[in-house]
Write an enzyme that holds these catalytic residues in place. Structure first.
Site, PDB file in Angstrom:
ATOM      1  N   ASN A  13       0.880  -1.169   0.000  1.00 25.06           N
ATOM      2  CA  ASN A  13       0.000   0.000   0.000  1.00 25.06           C
ATOM      3  C   ASN A  13       0.917   1.217   0.000  1.00 25.06           C
ATOM      4  O   ASN A  13       1.516   1.540   1.023  1.00 25.06           O
ATOM      5  CB  ASN A  13      -0.888  -0.010   1.252  1.00 25.06           C
ATOM      6  CG  ASN A  13      -1.651   1.285   1.430  1.00 25.06           C
ATOM      7  OD1 ASN A  13      -1.781   2.068   0.492  1.00 25.06           O
ATOM      8  ND2 ASN A  13      -2.164   1.527   2.630  1.00 25.06           N
ATOM      9  N   TRP A  14       1.007   1.846  -1.156  1.00 26.11           N
ATOM     10  CA  TRP A  14       1.955   2.964  -1.273  1.00 26.11           C
ATOM     11  C   TRP A  14       1.413   4.271  -0.677  1.00 26.11           C
ATOM     12  O   TRP A  14       2.135   5.250  -0.578  1.00 26.11           O
ATOM     13  CB  TRP A  14       2.320   3.175  -2.755  1.00 26.11           C
ATOM     14  CG  TRP A  14       3.397   2.233  -3.215  1.00 26.11           C
ATOM     15  CD1 TRP A  14       4.021   1.261  -2.481  1.00 26.11           C
ATOM     16  CD2 TRP A  14       3.996   2.202  -4.518  1.00 26.11           C
ATOM     17  NE1 TRP A  14       4.960   0.622  -3.245  1.00 26.11           N
ATOM     18  CE2 TRP A  14       4.974   1.182  -4.492  1.00 26.11           C
ATOM     19  CE3 TRP A  14       3.802   2.929  -5.700  1.00 26.11           C
ATOM     20  CZ2 TRP A  14       5.753   0.869  -5.616  1.00 26.11           C
ATOM     21  CZ3 TRP A  14       4.581   2.621  -6.809  1.00 26.11           C
ATOM     22  CH2 TRP A  14       5.550   1.605  -6.771  1.00 26.11           C
ATOM     23  N   LYS A  15       0.153   4.321  -0.345  1.00 23.10           N
ATOM     24  CA  LYS A  15      -0.459   5.540   0.218  1.00 23.10           C
ATOM     25  C   LYS A  15      -0.188   6.728  -0.714  1.00 23.10           C
ATOM     26  O   LYS A  15      -0.170   6.542  -1.922  1.00 23.10           O
ATOM     27  CB  LYS A  15       0.063   5.788   1.634  1.00 23.10           C
ATOM     28  CG  LYS A  15       0.051   4.525   2.487  1.00 23.10           C
ATOM     29  CD  LYS A  15       0.287   4.799   3.934  1.00 23.10           C
ATOM     30  CE  LYS A  15       0.393   3.483   4.683  1.00 23.10           C
ATOM     31  NZ  LYS A  15       0.263   3.624   6.106  1.00 23.10           N
ATOM     32  N   HIS A  99      -9.416   1.523   4.558  1.00 19.76           N
ATOM     33  CA  HIS A  99      -8.151   1.631   5.303  1.00 19.76           C
ATOM     34  C   HIS A  99      -8.368   2.562   6.491  1.00 19.76           C
ATOM     35  O   HIS A  99      -9.124   3.539   6.390  1.00 19.76           O
ATOM     36  CB  HIS A  99      -7.049   2.172   4.379  1.00 19.76           C
ATOM     37  CG  HIS A  99      -5.696   2.085   4.989  1.00 19.76           C
ATOM     38  ND1 HIS A  99      -5.233   3.024   5.884  1.00 19.76           N
ATOM     39  CD2 HIS A  99      -4.712   1.158   4.861  1.00 19.76           C
ATOM     40  CE1 HIS A  99      -4.002   2.669   6.278  1.00 19.76           C
ATOM     41  NE2 HIS A  99      -3.663   1.546   5.664  1.00 19.76           N
ATOM     42  N   GLU A 101      -6.672   4.892   7.640  1.00 13.39           N
ATOM     43  CA  GLU A 101      -6.387   6.310   7.359  1.00 13.39           C
ATOM     44  C   GLU A 101      -7.581   6.971   6.666  1.00 13.39           C
ATOM     45  O   GLU A 101      -7.863   8.153   6.879  1.00 13.39           O
ATOM     46  CB  GLU A 101      -5.113   6.435   6.508  1.00 13.39           C
ATOM     47  CG  GLU A 101      -3.872   6.166   7.349  1.00 13.39           C
ATOM     48  CD  GLU A 101      -2.698   5.595   6.579  1.00 13.39           C
ATOM     49  OE1 GLU A 101      -2.688   5.658   5.348  1.00 13.39           O
ATOM     50  OE2 GLU A 101      -1.782   5.075   7.240  1.00 13.39           O
ATOM     51  N   GLU A 171      -5.729  -4.996  10.296  1.00 16.97           N
ATOM     52  CA  GLU A 171      -4.718  -3.956  10.491  1.00 16.97           C
ATOM     53  C   GLU A 171      -4.989  -3.207  11.796  1.00 16.97           C
ATOM     54  O   GLU A 171      -5.760  -2.226  11.809  1.00 16.97           O
ATOM     55  CB  GLU A 171      -4.780  -2.961   9.330  1.00 16.97           C
ATOM     56  CG  GLU A 171      -4.443  -3.568   7.988  1.00 16.97           C
ATOM     57  CD  GLU A 171      -3.704  -2.571   7.112  1.00 16.97           C
ATOM     58  OE1 GLU A 171      -2.631  -2.899   6.634  1.00 16.97           O
ATOM     59  OE2 GLU A 171      -4.211  -1.443   6.950  1.00 16.97           O
ATOM     60  N   GLY A 177       2.217   2.101  10.582  1.00 16.81           N
ATOM     61  CA  GLY A 177       3.180   3.195  10.435  1.00 16.81           C
ATOM     62  C   GLY A 177       3.857   3.596  11.731  1.00 16.81           C
ATOM     63  O   GLY A 177       4.505   4.635  11.799  1.00 16.81           O
ATOM     64  N   SER A 217       3.160  -2.534  10.198  1.00 15.22           N
ATOM     65  CA  SER A 217       4.615  -2.614  10.384  1.00 15.22           C
ATOM     66  C   SER A 217       5.181  -4.004  10.081  1.00 15.22           C
ATOM     67  O   SER A 217       6.089  -4.468  10.761  1.00 15.22           O
ATOM     68  CB  SER A 217       5.009  -2.148  11.794  1.00 15.22           C
ATOM     69  OG  SER A 217       4.569  -0.812  11.991  1.00 15.22           O
ATOM     70  N   GLY A 238       2.752  -1.247   4.248  1.00  8.32           N
ATOM     71  CA  GLY A 238       2.902   0.172   3.943  1.00  8.32           C
ATOM     72  C   GLY A 238       4.361   0.547   3.750  1.00  8.32           C
ATOM     73  O   GLY A 238       4.931   0.381   2.669  1.00  8.32           O
ATOM     74  N   GLY A 239       4.996   0.995   4.824  1.00  8.96           N
ATOM     75  CA  GLY A 239       6.366   1.514   4.754  1.00  8.96           C
ATOM     76  C   GLY A 239       7.347   0.594   4.034  1.00  8.96           C
ATOM     77  O   GLY A 239       8.105   1.040   3.160  1.00  8.96           O
TER      78      GLY A 239
HETATM   79  C1  PEP Z   1      -0.805   0.083   5.899  1.00  3.64           C
HETATM   80  O1  PEP Z   1      -0.836   1.289   5.722  1.00  3.64           O
HETATM   81  O2  PEP Z   1      -1.689  -0.630   5.415  1.00  3.64           O
HETATM   82  C2  PEP Z   1       0.304  -0.466   6.680  1.00  3.64           C
HETATM   83  C3  PEP Z   1       0.207  -1.685   7.101  1.00  3.64           C
HETATM   84  O3  PEP Z   1       1.364   0.385   6.911  1.00  3.64           O
HETATM   85  P1  PEP Z   1       2.744   0.008   7.638  1.00  3.64           P
HETATM   86  O4  PEP Z   1       3.217  -1.305   7.064  1.00  3.64           O
HETATM   87  O5  PEP Z   1       3.667   1.125   7.325  1.00  3.64           O
HETATM   88  O6  PEP Z   1       2.456  -0.122   9.090  1.00  3.64           O
END
Ligand code: PEP
Length: 257
Positions: A13-15, A99, A101, A171, A177, A217, A238-239
């Site tokens: 997920n590049w956001k 999501h 966010e 999640e 994040g 994460s 994500g990251g």
């Molecule tokens: C996400 O945004 O779906 C996510 C899991 O982010 P991260 O891996 O950075 O926690």
């Protein structure tokens, strides 16, 4: 993972990150490292404006391109929004829905999530439905009630046949994040509970065919341990999905024989 009954899916997920040229560079870096994606499907969910660039860049890499959101109406006066048919027409196969966010910053609710799930399925895409509790909710001991409510409302009115096309991503909001990962026991407990919830709604055969991911994460150092849990069928990342090397290492962790 349980590869016998359901697909393992590693999805990035590049956001709101990565330009079109950075997308091309990421694909080149991935190609140079050559992921071993023998047993799993790899998806990269990109900002809508980069879908075409991503589709071209990932063409020979066996990476499906996903979107990060859609709007549930078919068409009309909804300035700035993007419909399911528009995404499908660009070759999008997966779309992230609900999501945290989007729930936190853009007013997404269980009700709008359900409408978006229907729109994605109707257009022939696979929704990746995100559910998860906040730290306060975990500390209050209401995680399971909340997850059951989110899963049931996201799937309301969805047929058994179509539920098989859905991916559910657990999640925990406190792990997104933040660098804090749920322990494999915490993640497995909720993912198993999600499958049980789907089983109560649709029966055992359907429940065992649904891919349930963990997200929060996930990184090369913890991916293998999380993915070794029987009810965790992949990751939403994500990251670590912004660095080709880390992303490929997570893909490789999902593809050990
Ligand atoms: C996400 O945004 O779906 C996510 C899991 O982010 P991260 O891996 O950075 O926690």
């Amino acid at each position: 993972m349980n590869r016998r009954y359901r697909k393992t899916i590693i999805a990035g997920n590049w956001k709101m990150n990565m330009t079109a040229s950075e997308t091309r560079k990421f694909a080149e870096d991935m190609r140079a490292i050559a992921p071993r994606a023998k047993w799993c499907e790899v998806v990269v969910c990109v900002p809508a404006c980069n879908i075409t660039a991503a589709t071209k860049a990932f063409k020979d890499l066996h990476v499906s391109v996903g979107a990060e959101n859609l709007y549930y109406e078919k068409s009309g006066a909804f300035t700035g929004e993007i419909s399911a048919d528009m995404l499908k027409d660009l070759g999008v196969k997966y779309v992230i829905i609900g999501h945290s966010e989007r729930r936190q910053y853009f007013g997404e609710t269980d009700f709008s999530v359900n409408k978006k799930v229907h729109a994605a399925l109707e257009a022939g895409m696979h929704p990746i439905i995100c559910v998860g509790e906040s730290l306060e909710q975990r500390e209050l001991g209401i995680t399971m009630e909340l997850i059951a409510l989110q899963v049931k409302s996201a799937l309301a009115g969805v047929s058994a046949e179509k539920v098989r096309k859905c991916v559910i991503a657990y999640e925990p909001v406190w792990a997104i994040g933040t660098g804090k990962t749920a322990t494999s026991e915490q993640a497995a407990e909720v993912c198993t509970f999600i499958r049980t919830t789907v089983r109560h709604l649709y029966g055992a055969r359907v429940a065992r065919s649904v891919t349930i991911q963990y997200g929060g994460s996930m990184k090369p150092a913890n991916a293998a341990e999380l993915l070794s849990q029987p009810d965790i069928d992949g990751g939403l990342i994500g990251g670590a999905a912004l660095k080709a090397k880390d992303f490929v290492e997570i893909i490789n962790a999902a593809n050990q024989d």
